[in-house]
Design an enzyme around this catalytic site. Sequence first.
Site, short mmCIF file in Angstrom:
data_model
loop_
_atom_site.label_atom_id
_atom_site.label_comp_id
_atom_site.label_asym_id
_atom_site.label_seq_id
_atom_site.Cartn_x
_atom_site.Cartn_y
_atom_site.Cartn_z
N ARG A 229 0.73 -1.15 0.03
CA ARG A 229 -0.05 -0.18 0.08
C ARG A 229 0.76 1.44 0.23
O ARG A 229 1.87 1.48 0.74
CB ARG A 229 -0.92 -0.01 1.13
CG ARG A 229 -2.24 -0.92 1.03
CD ARG A 229 -3.07 -0.38 0.04
NE ARG A 229 -4.35 -1.12 -0.23
CZ ARG A 229 -4.42 -1.92 -1.27
NH1 ARG A 229 -3.31 -2.15 -1.77
NH2 ARG A 229 -5.37 -2.43 -1.54
N GLU A 258 -3.20 7.50 -6.01
CA GLU A 258 -3.15 6.71 -7.05
C GLU A 258 -4.12 7.35 -7.97
O GLU A 258 -5.46 7.60 -7.55
CB GLU A 258 -3.46 5.15 -6.65
CG GLU A 258 -2.26 4.70 -5.99
CD GLU A 258 -2.37 3.29 -6.11
OE1 GLU A 258 -3.18 2.55 -6.48
OE2 GLU A 258 -1.50 2.62 -5.29
N HIS A 277 -0.18 -0.24 -10.11
CA HIS A 277 -1.00 -1.20 -9.09
C HIS A 277 -1.31 -2.43 -9.74
O HIS A 277 -2.51 -2.71 -10.25
CB HIS A 277 -2.16 -0.41 -8.55
CG HIS A 277 -2.47 -0.84 -7.39
ND1 HIS A 277 -2.91 -0.08 -6.37
CD2 HIS A 277 -2.75 -2.18 -6.95
CE1 HIS A 277 -3.36 -0.89 -5.21
NE2 HIS A 277 -3.34 -2.20 -5.72
#
Length: 526
Positions: A229, A258, A277
């Site tokens: 994370r 993000e 990601h």
Amino acid sequence: MAYVLVTDGIKEDGLQPLLNESTIQCDIGSLNEFSDRLDQYEALLVRSATKVTAEVLNQMPNLKIVARAGVGVDNIDLDAATKRGVIVVNAPDGNTISTTEHTFAMMASLVRNIPQGTSSLKSGKWMRKDYVGTELYGKTLGIVGMGRIGTELSRRARAFGMNVAVFDPFLTNDRAQKLDVESVEFDHLLDVADIITVHTPLTDKTRGLLNEETIARTKKGVFLINCARGGIIDEKALIPYLESGHIGGVALDVFESEPPEHNHPLLGYDQVIVTPHLGASTKEAQLNVAAQVADEVLYFLQDKPIRNAINLPGFSKEEYEKIKPYYELTRKMGSILSQCMKSAVNLVEVSYAGKLTELDTAILTRNLMASFLKSRLDTTVNEVNAPSIARERGITYGEKHSSETHGYSNLISVTVQGDKEAFSLQGTYIKEYGDRITQLNGFDIDFHPQGHLLYIQHNDRPGVIGNVGKVLGEHEINIATMQVGRKTAGGEAIMMLSFDSELPKNIEETLESVQDIVKVEQIGGV
Ligand SMILES: NC(=O)C1=CN([C@@H]2O[C@H](COP(=O)(O)OP(=O)(O)OC[C@H]3O[C@@H](n4cnc5c(N)ncnc54)[C@H](O)[C@@H]3O)[C@@H](O)[C@H]2O)C=CC1
Ligand SMILES: O=C(O)CCC(=O)C(=O)O
């Protein structure tokens, strides 16, 4: 018909159990696309893009379950969901292998400059001297967080001849030994690791775990990886160490925000390699997580046990089968207690004895509390939000396991305590007879808690039982069953009567005027 909304492009192949169910209508799209119908959905399935905020929850008053097709639930306001009684489930292990492999790929790419070599060659250069790498063999990998992904990664690292040092406060020595890794303190990991990779959730404790101070302790030339994370490694703190050459390289799959801004300072460093990601982005993982959450939602809508609730104690199917009979009993006991003890309550104590002590009884206590509170409140109360609602109302509750079975194979004893009075109840489940209440406020009794009940406290005098029958007869009320209990002859006594249909509202007052009757309470909806 139950309405379900599926967002974030969750893989449809995995959703077949939901799509094939004729009692469920599955809409696939975004919250915006279905904004005029949000109030109808009972279930919402998301990946990470949809932010399930308190505001979104408010727009979905019928919502009962949010399912996250993945591990991290940081896009869901857990507190708000719990307060609302909305269950949050995830798919904890469907993407473990994919994320582990991605982390490994990032590590190998990082130490061998693969992305840099690729773009350099594609831009027409042949720079062999600039991209001399480092072997993994013999190096020490520091893993922070030895959960599902950390564990899988350690196995792969050992297979590559790496030493593995792990920091995880919840890792036992026994498990560390079995996995052939060294369990160390965080500071020690910083001292010895050639490569550090983080695999924890983002919490108050892990935010900025690798920061300016802790990075200063690391070996010169250290490689850092974050495929967990954004924020576990403080992005800003990396910059001076990248500038000075202290850090050999950084691999990031996740970011504090993000997507990161296109002029994010870290994107300008050649030693920083990145992916958008992608940890869980494989066909296999996406199928796995979609299927896992589809099953969970289907089970939930069909009143079957769910296994991966974040805001409920988890239990396996086998455990659920064992707990099931007591589930109904605790619901009934909570309801009876709430209706018999009308005054304010500040303490609820639950004790489990006999076979029940072998089970994880936390869910039973939550169920009992939910049922107790439901009879008193006008809001949605269920096992999810019962603890927070009890806290809000100043009610403390607790459970214990006891050896006092009073001759039953299983026994649940509950006492509710107020400022001035208390009330207690004992119940058991007997396979042949179902659930039974065996003691009520200290009086031995034996009745099946079902239907419309009347609880009467009275003095043990001749004629009281007859008078109760007479009053009820005059109101054309037919008694289905009647149980009496007393502690001593001529002392306090109780009656518990059951009826086939609802009783008139004023029947308590009429009965309370009968001589020697002390208190009458109707208990409905059991
Ligand atoms: N990049 C991606 O696409 C993906 C990222 N993830 C993320 O990876 C992380 C790990 O996932 P899993 O291994 O499945 O989770 P997990 O729950 O199995 O493991 C987390 C581990 O972190 C440990 N931990 C918690 N606090 C800690 C602390 N302060 N210091 C050290 N250890 C601590 C826990 O004891 C636990 O062993 C999560 O943040 C998850 O959201 C998961 C899947 C995909
Ligand atoms: O849905 C995704 O691809 C993100 C996966 C992830 O980060 C997780 O499962 O925690």
